[in-house]
Motif scaffolding. Structure first.
Motif, PDB file in Angstrom:
ATOM      1  N   SER A 194     -19.281   9.241  17.089  1.00  0.00           N
ATOM      2  CA  SER A 194     -18.878  10.458  16.356  1.00  0.00           C
ATOM      3  C   SER A 194     -18.179  10.089  15.051  1.00  0.00           C
ATOM      4  O   SER A 194     -18.459  10.680  14.009  1.00  0.00           O
ATOM      5  N   VAL A 195     -17.287   9.109  15.139  1.00  0.00           N
ATOM      6  CA  VAL A 195     -16.554   8.727  13.925  1.00  0.00           C
ATOM      7  C   VAL A 195     -17.527   8.169  12.888  1.00  0.00           C
ATOM      8  O   VAL A 195     -17.504   8.545  11.708  1.00  0.00           O
ATOM      9  N   LEU A 196     -18.445   7.321  13.353  1.00  0.00           N
ATOM     10  CA  LEU A 196     -19.426   6.714  12.447  1.00  0.00           C
ATOM     11  C   LEU A 196     -20.316   7.788  11.817  1.00  0.00           C
ATOM     12  O   LEU A 196     -20.543   7.805  10.606  1.00  0.00           O
ATOM     13  N   LEU A 197     -20.775   8.696  12.687  1.00  0.00           N
ATOM     14  CA  LEU A 197     -21.670   9.760  12.211  1.00  0.00           C
ATOM     15  C   LEU A 197     -20.992  10.599  11.139  1.00  0.00           C
ATOM     16  O   LEU A 197     -21.551  10.857  10.075  1.00  0.00           O
ATOM     17  N   MET A 198     -19.734  10.996  11.433  1.00  0.00           N
ATOM     18  CA  MET A 198     -19.050  11.872  10.475  1.00  0.00           C
ATOM     19  C   MET A 198     -18.701  11.134   9.182  1.00  0.00           C
ATOM     20  O   MET A 198     -18.677  11.733   8.108  1.00  0.00           O
ATOM     21  N   THR A 199     -18.446   9.828   9.292  1.00  0.00           N
ATOM     22  CA  THR A 199     -18.184   9.056   8.069  1.00  0.00           C
ATOM     23  C   THR A 199     -19.427   9.056   7.192  1.00  0.00           C
ATOM     24  O   THR A 199     -19.358   9.273   5.972  1.00  0.00           O
ATOM     25  N   ILE A 200     -20.580   8.820   7.840  1.00  0.00           N
ATOM     26  CA  ILE A 200     -21.833   8.811   7.065  1.00  0.00           C
ATOM     27  C   ILE A 200     -22.106  10.189   6.472  1.00  0.00           C
ATOM     28  O   ILE A 200     -22.448  10.322   5.299  1.00  0.00           O
ATOM     29  N   VAL A 201     -21.917  11.234   7.314  1.00  0.00           N
ATOM     30  CA  VAL A 201     -22.169  12.596   6.818  1.00  0.00           C
ATOM     31  C   VAL A 201     -21.290  12.886   5.603  1.00  0.00           C
ATOM     32  O   VAL A 201     -21.756  13.406   4.583  1.00  0.00           O
ATOM     33  N   PHE A 202     -20.006  12.473   5.682  1.00  0.00           N
ATOM     34  CA  PHE A 202     -19.104  12.790   4.571  1.00  0.00           C
ATOM     35  C   PHE A 202     -19.468  12.011   3.309  1.00  0.00           C
ATOM     36  O   PHE A 202     -19.605  12.581   2.229  1.00  0.00           O
ATOM     37  N   THR A 203     -19.621  10.690   3.465  1.00  0.00           N
ATOM     38  CA  THR A 203     -19.819   9.884   2.240  1.00  0.00           C
ATOM     39  C   THR A 203     -21.217  10.033   1.649  1.00  0.00           C
ATOM     40  O   THR A 203     -21.385   9.980   0.440  1.00  0.00           O
ATOM     41  N   GLN A 204     -22.226  10.216   2.517  1.00  0.00           N
ATOM     42  CA  GLN A 204     -23.596  10.249   1.993  1.00  0.00           C
ATOM     43  C   GLN A 204     -24.108  11.659   1.698  1.00  0.00           C
ATOM     44  O   GLN A 204     -25.019  11.832   0.901  1.00  0.00           O
ATOM     45  N   LEU A 205     -23.538  12.649   2.395  1.00  0.00           N
ATOM     46  CA  LEU A 205     -24.054  14.012   2.176  1.00  0.00           C
ATOM     47  C   LEU A 205     -23.042  14.952   1.536  1.00  0.00           C
ATOM     48  O   LEU A 205     -23.261  15.482   0.449  1.00  0.00           O
ATOM     49  N   LEU A 206     -21.899  15.112   2.262  1.00  0.00           N
ATOM     50  CA  LEU A 206     -20.959  16.146   1.795  1.00  0.00           C
ATOM     51  C   LEU A 206     -20.345  15.841   0.430  1.00  0.00           C
ATOM     52  O   LEU A 206     -20.357  16.681  -0.468  1.00  0.00           O
ATOM     53  N   LEU A 207     -19.845  14.599   0.247  1.00  0.00           N
ATOM     54  CA  LEU A 207     -19.182  14.277  -1.027  1.00  0.00           C
ATOM     55  C   LEU A 207     -20.155  14.320  -2.207  1.00  0.00           C
ATOM     56  O   LEU A 207     -19.859  14.948  -3.232  1.00  0.00           O
ATOM     57  N   PRO A 208     -21.354  13.707  -2.080  1.00  0.00           N
ATOM     58  CA  PRO A 208     -22.304  13.822  -3.203  1.00  0.00           C
ATOM     59  C   PRO A 208     -22.700  15.269  -3.492  1.00  0.00           C
ATOM     60  O   PRO A 208     -22.808  15.680  -4.644  1.00  0.00           O
ATOM     61  N   TYR A 209     -22.857  16.066  -2.408  1.00  0.00           N
ATOM     62  CA  TYR A 209     -23.221  17.467  -2.609  1.00  0.00           C
ATOM     63  C   TYR A 209     -22.093  18.195  -3.347  1.00  0.00           C
ATOM     64  O   TYR A 209     -22.319  18.938  -4.307  1.00  0.00           O
ATOM     65  N   TYR A 210     -20.866  17.917  -2.892  1.00  0.00           N
ATOM     66  CA  TYR A 210     -19.697  18.563  -3.506  1.00  0.00           C
ATOM     67  C   TYR A 210     -19.574  18.187  -4.983  1.00  0.00           C
ATOM     68  O   TYR A 210     -19.329  19.035  -5.834  1.00  0.00           O
ATOM     69  N   SER A 211     -19.778  16.900  -5.311  1.00  0.00           N
ATOM     70  CA  SER A 211     -19.630  16.509  -6.725  1.00  0.00           C
ATOM     71  C   SER A 211     -20.787  17.054  -7.565  1.00  0.00           C
ATOM     72  O   SER A 211     -20.592  17.449  -8.713  1.00  0.00           O
ATOM     73  N   ARG A 212     -21.991  17.129  -6.980  1.00  0.00           N
ATOM     74  CA  ARG A 212     -23.117  17.717  -7.737  1.00  0.00           C
ATOM     75  C   ARG A 212     -22.847  19.183  -8.042  1.00  0.00           C
ATOM     76  O   ARG A 212     -23.149  19.685  -9.115  1.00  0.00           O
TER      77      ARG A 212
END
Ligand SMILES: Nc1nc2c(ncn2[C@@H]2O[C@H](COP(=O)(O)OP(=O)(O)OP(=O)(O)O)[C@@H](O)[C@H]2O)c(=O)[nH]1
Ligand SMILES: [Mg+2]
Length: 464
Positions: free
Chosen positions: A379-397
């Motif tokens: 879970s921790v690994l999954l959420m780290t990947i989701v945050f750094t690879q999806l959520l943060l790039p989406y948020y900055s875009r």
């Protein structure tokens, strides 16, 4: 050299050392505090570095045959530049005195733009068409020990300008950034790209300040047939100026003619003082230097401030997003630790005893921990990947498309500064990383504000 000029020379020499010390102090503080911060936020400081490199500069611009070269020759008391009734000069010529290690003579454009100690490197990009028309003349004149004067090609109409092979107005813009004083000579009887030139100069000035770095001159007034003709020409010039500046108040315009070149001086004796005042204004260019540097520093500092403010706002939002992601991770982890094996048991019958029931019955053994531990790590690994690879790039875009939401644009000045700073923030958001959202932006902003409020303000006070 006339006696007035030599007196100015003595006065300026006395002030020279004081100003040099102050300039050095400002330079050191700017290099220690501002430059590292600018570099951190990807703002280039080349223009300011170029200004700091060399001596004060007066740039003379104007219509062809408006008397630019005549004015320079008169000021220096030497025939340095060629003069003539038709467009005579198509070159930018820097005129100054050599340093002790340099000798008299001419230096070609290509050598000038490649000399690291001179501030003309930015002109390299215009290539041969400009460099063939760019040179420096070292002449013997004590007035030019702490001053360089740039004579320029006469401005023509915009169609003829196109034949130069380089963008005249861009070159004027680059030289204006370096110049501490720009003398703009209007000849009321000739058309030219004065309007475009004025806009170019204006664009290089920071905000509303910096107008004191322009001296407006109506030249060759002795060409007017009589007073009525002069007043008409002056009126037309004022009208044109107000159209250009968009202001109702007319800046001071030096009404001058060259006593040497004129054939008709009798009726114009009263105007000789204007010429002397103009000459003094040019020779006192070094006095404008610290103000010029400070305005440039102020503009860069304000631009940087807006970039940091935008980054603080962005990172605050990104950290809120991270906080929500952490909450979801905690919930997911609770599920993984206590209920994942139960879900698996329901579907597959494995494991025989779940972690929770073993815990309740106090029969816990290592194998009970296997699935919960695996679930927790996943879970921790999954959420780290989701945050750094999806959520943060989406948020900055999302913010890259809506940059204006990051800053307060409550005044036209802030809007102007933001127009310069916007692209920097866009680039920074494109490169944002997980660690970046914990960047020390607030600390940087505090440091910058301290520099602006305490040091920069103090330097402005000193030159008032
Ligand atoms: N009557 C009169 N003639 C002037 C005055 N100033 C310059 N001239 C003459 O006007 C002509 C042009 O002067 P320059 O100094 O070569 O003008 P410029 O602006 O350098 O011209 P370009 O280099 O071609 O752009 C020369 O013949 C000068 O002698 C003036 O105030 N009154
Ligand atoms: Mg000339």
């Amino acid at each position: 050299m006339n006696s007035e000029a030599s007196q100015i020379d003595r006065e300026s020499k006395n002030e020279f050392n004081q100003e040099k010390t102050l300039q050095k102090e400002i330079e050191n503080r700017v290099k220690a505090v501002l430059f590292p911060l600018l570099a951190k936020y990807g703002i280039d400081s080349e223009d300011l570095e170029a200004i700091l490199k060399w001596k004060p500069i007066a740039l003379i611009l104007g219509n062809y045959s408006s008397g630019k070269s005549t004015l320079i020759n008169e000021l220096l008391g030497q025939e340095i530049q060629r003069t003539g009734q038709a467009p005579t000069d198509d070159s930018f010529t820097i005129i100054t005195a050599p340093a002790p290690e340099e000798s008299l003579g001419e230096i070609r454009g290509t050598t000038l733009v490649n000399n690291e100690r001179l501030p003309f490197g930015s002109l390299k990009s215009y290539g041969e068409p400009l460099l063939a028309h760019f040179r420096l003349k070292y002449v013997n004149s004590p007035l030019l020990e702490n001053l360089a004067i740039i004579d320029s090609p006469g401005m023509m109409d915009s169609v003829t300008e196109k034949g130069r092979g380089y963008d005249f107005l861009n070159v004027v813009g680059d030289l204006t950034k370096l110049a501490d004083l720009v003398v703009l000579m209007f000849d009321p009887h000739k058309a030219g790209t004065i309007k475009e030139t004025y806009s170019t100069i204006r664009n290089t000035l920071p905000g509303t300040s910096g107008e004191d770095r322009i001296a407006f001159v109506m030249s060759r007034i002795d060409d007017c047939d009589n007073l009525a003709d002069l007043v008409r020409s002056y009126g037309t010039l004022c009208w044109n100026l107000s159209q250009m500046t968009g202001r109702k108040d007319i800046p001071r315009i030096f009404l001058t003619y060259s006593p040497m070149a004129s054939r008709n001086t009798q009726a114009l004796d009263v105007w000789v003082d204007e010429r002397k005042e103009l000459n003094q204004r040019i020779l006192k260019t070094p006095e404008l230097r610290i103000g010029h540097i400070l305005h440039h520093v102020d503009k860069l500092a304000n631009e940087l401030k807006m970039v940091i403010e935008a980054m603080i706002q962005f990172c605050r939002g990104a950290r809120r997003l991270l906080f929500r992601t952490v909450l979801i991770t905690i919930l997911l982890s609770i599920y993984a630790v206590f209920f994942l094996d139960l879900t698996m048991q329901n579907f597959t019958g494995f494991p025989k005893e779940t972690f929770l029931s073993a815990l309740v019955e106090s029969t816990i053994a290592v194998h009970h921990l296997l699935i919960p531990a695996l679930g927790l790590v996943s879970s921790v690994l999954l959420m780290t990947i989701v945050f750094t690879q999806l959520l943060l790039p989406y948020y900055s875009r999302r913010y890259q498309k809506n940059l204006d939401r990051l800053v307060d644009l409550s005044s036209p000045y802030r809007e102007h500064i933001w127009s310069l700073a916007r692209s920097r923030v866009f680039n920074l958001l494109g490169k944002i990383t997980f660690r970046g959202i914990f960047g020390s932006h607030q600390k940087n902003l505090d440091m910058l504000e301290r520099f602006m409020k305490q040091e920069l303000q103090m330097y402005f006070e000193k030159i008032k």
